[in-house]
Design a protein around this motif. Structure first.
Motif, mmCIF file in Angstrom:
data_model
loop_
_atom_site.group_PDB
_atom_site.id
_atom_site.type_symbol
_atom_site.label_atom_id
_atom_site.label_comp_id
_atom_site.label_asym_id
_atom_site.label_seq_id
_atom_site.Cartn_x
_atom_site.Cartn_y
_atom_site.Cartn_z
ATOM 1 N N LEU A 70 0.870 -1.120 -0.133
ATOM 2 C CA LEU A 70 0.233 0.075 0.150
ATOM 3 C C LEU A 70 0.884 0.993 0.029
ATOM 4 N N GLY A 71 1.864 1.396 0.836
ATOM 5 C CA GLY A 71 2.802 2.251 1.064
ATOM 6 C C GLY A 71 3.457 2.572 -0.337
ATOM 7 N N ASP A 72 4.042 1.526 -0.908
ATOM 8 C CA ASP A 72 4.755 1.541 -2.321
ATOM 9 C C ASP A 72 3.942 2.381 -3.388
ATOM 10 N N GLU A 73 2.639 1.919 -3.433
ATOM 11 C CA GLU A 73 1.983 2.298 -4.515
ATOM 12 C C GLU A 73 1.755 3.668 -4.218
ATOM 13 N N TYR A 74 1.540 4.093 -2.972
ATOM 14 C CA TYR A 74 1.064 5.568 -2.556
ATOM 15 C C TYR A 74 2.080 6.458 -3.020
ATOM 16 N N ILE A 75 3.560 6.133 -2.647
ATOM 17 C CA ILE A 75 4.659 6.904 -3.057
ATOM 18 C C ILE A 75 4.893 7.052 -4.397
ATOM 19 N N LYS A 76 4.792 5.839 -5.374
ATOM 20 C CA LYS A 76 4.969 5.957 -6.652
ATOM 21 C C LYS A 76 3.739 6.885 -7.175
ATOM 22 N N ALA A 77 2.755 6.949 -6.547
ATOM 23 C CA ALA A 77 1.750 7.847 -7.345
ATOM 24 C C ALA A 77 1.794 9.199 -6.899
ATOM 25 N N GLU A 78 2.101 9.429 -5.807
ATOM 26 C CA GLU A 78 2.601 10.901 -5.521
ATOM 27 C C GLU A 78 3.826 11.607 -6.057
ATOM 28 N N PHE A 79 4.829 10.556 -6.212
ATOM 29 C CA PHE A 79 5.996 11.186 -6.784
ATOM 30 C C PHE A 79 5.643 11.342 -8.460
ATOM 31 N N ARG A 80 4.726 10.374 -8.824
ATOM 32 C CA ARG A 80 4.328 10.560 -10.438
ATOM 33 C C ARG A 80 3.583 11.997 -10.688
ATOM 34 N N ALA A 81 2.631 12.031 -9.812
ATOM 35 C CA ALA A 81 1.954 13.164 -9.635
ATOM 36 C C ALA A 81 2.777 14.718 -9.582
ATOM 37 N N HIS A 82 3.710 14.575 -8.773
ATOM 38 C CA HIS A 82 4.726 15.862 -8.781
ATOM 39 C C HIS A 82 5.672 15.907 -9.280
ATOM 40 N N ARG A 83 5.859 15.123 -10.644
ATOM 41 C CA ARG A 83 7.040 15.029 -11.487
ATOM 42 C C ARG A 83 7.159 16.242 -12.228
ATOM 43 N N LYS A 84 6.307 16.951 -12.430
ATOM 44 C CA LYS A 84 6.345 18.158 -13.362
ATOM 45 C C LYS A 84 6.247 19.573 -12.519
ATOM 46 N N VAL A 85 6.349 19.386 -11.357
ATOM 47 C CA VAL A 85 5.972 20.408 -10.336
ATOM 48 C C VAL A 85 7.376 21.670 -10.455
ATOM 49 N N ASP A 86 7.055 22.902 -11.098
ATOM 50 C CA ASP A 86 7.936 23.695 -11.143
ATOM 51 C C ASP A 86 7.985 25.023 -10.159
ATOM 52 N N ASN A 87 7.253 24.842 -9.006
ATOM 53 C CA ASN A 87 7.175 25.782 -8.080
ATOM 54 C C ASN A 87 8.102 25.336 -7.207
ATOM 55 N N PRO A 88 9.254 26.225 -6.950
ATOM 56 C CA PRO A 88 10.160 25.803 -6.038
ATOM 57 C C PRO A 88 9.887 25.688 -4.474
ATOM 58 N N MET A 89 8.787 26.325 -3.887
ATOM 59 C CA MET A 89 8.264 26.270 -2.656
ATOM 60 C C MET A 89 7.499 25.034 -2.635
ATOM 61 N N HIS A 90 6.565 24.743 -3.416
ATOM 62 C CA HIS A 90 5.981 23.734 -3.603
ATOM 63 C C HIS A 90 6.873 22.349 -3.332
ATOM 64 N N LEU A 91 7.911 22.485 -4.156
ATOM 65 C CA LEU A 91 8.855 21.183 -4.342
ATOM 66 C C LEU A 91 9.572 21.088 -3.054
ATOM 67 N N ILE A 92 9.927 21.988 -2.542
ATOM 68 C CA ILE A 92 10.576 22.045 -1.272
ATOM 69 C C ILE A 92 9.809 21.657 -0.094
ATOM 70 N N GLY A 93 8.546 21.764 0.031
ATOM 71 C CA GLY A 93 7.422 21.316 0.931
ATOM 72 C C GLY A 93 7.341 19.974 0.734
ATOM 73 N N PHE A 94 7.176 19.445 -0.585
ATOM 74 C CA PHE A 94 6.943 17.993 -0.856
ATOM 75 C C PHE A 94 8.222 17.177 -0.568
ATOM 76 N N LEU A 95 9.141 17.580 -0.745
ATOM 77 C CA LEU A 95 10.529 16.827 -0.536
ATOM 78 C C LEU A 95 10.605 16.799 1.060
ATOM 79 N N THR A 96 10.593 17.829 1.643
ATOM 80 C CA THR A 96 10.619 17.911 3.069
ATOM 81 C C THR A 96 9.871 17.036 3.842
ATOM 82 N N GLU A 97 8.552 16.986 3.569
ATOM 83 C CA GLU A 97 7.629 16.075 4.098
ATOM 84 C C GLU A 97 7.735 14.667 3.823
ATOM 85 N N TRP A 98 8.301 14.299 2.779
ATOM 86 C CA TRP A 98 8.544 12.671 2.412
ATOM 87 C C TRP A 98 9.788 12.456 3.144
ATOM 88 N N GLN A 99 10.818 13.438 3.384
ATOM 89 C CA GLN A 99 11.828 12.964 3.811
ATOM 90 C C GLN A 99 11.692 12.877 5.458
#
Length: 131
Positions: A51-80
């Motif tokens: 379940l967790g692997d599928e969720y991670i894959k979907a989230e990273f796929r959905a955020h692949r083309k994000v170009d807003n630096p603040m959004h990207l930093i928030g995304f990466l920070t929370e996942w880390q």
């Protein structure tokens, strides 16, 4: 002479500056993605890992083309932070902070609700994938 300079440093340091944790270096997306999958493989039971692997894959796929630096930093920070919790086994039974919940969009709340339902459904079926 040494004692005087230590005392001066101690008196001028603010409590918040000394108690604040050192900022963590953010991992780039691909190494973080790999770290998350490794953490799941090592620390989660097989049914939760799927379940967790599928969720991670979907989230990273959905955020692949994000170009807003603040959004990207928030995304990466929370996942880390999530990876650190999984690796430290401090994730079980943890609740979402009220402040984070308040900042979530309607779509994020809906995704969280769907995830909760999937987990509950998974537990009702005894961890099997039969629907």
């Amino acid at each position: 002479m040494f004692r005087r300079s230590v005392a001066r440093l101690a008196s001028t340091a603010s409590p918040s500056a000394t108690m604040k944790p050192a900022p963590m270096a953010l991992l780039p997306p691909i190494p973080l993605y790999r770290r998350l999958l490794r953490a799941h493989r090592k620390h989660l039971p097989p049914d939760m890992r799927i379940l967790g692997d599928e969720y991670i894959k979907a989230e990273f796929r959905a955020h692949r083309k994000v170009d807003n630096p603040m959004h990207l930093i928030g995304f990466l920070t929370e996942w880390q932070l999530y990876a650190q919790k999984i690796e430290g086994n401090s994730w079980a039974g943890e609740k979402i902070e009220e402040g984070k919940l308040q900042k979530m969009s309607e779509e994020q709340i809906h995704q969280l609700y769907e995830l909760m339902q999937a987990i509950q459904h998974h537990h009702k079926n005894g961890g099997s994938d039969s629907s």
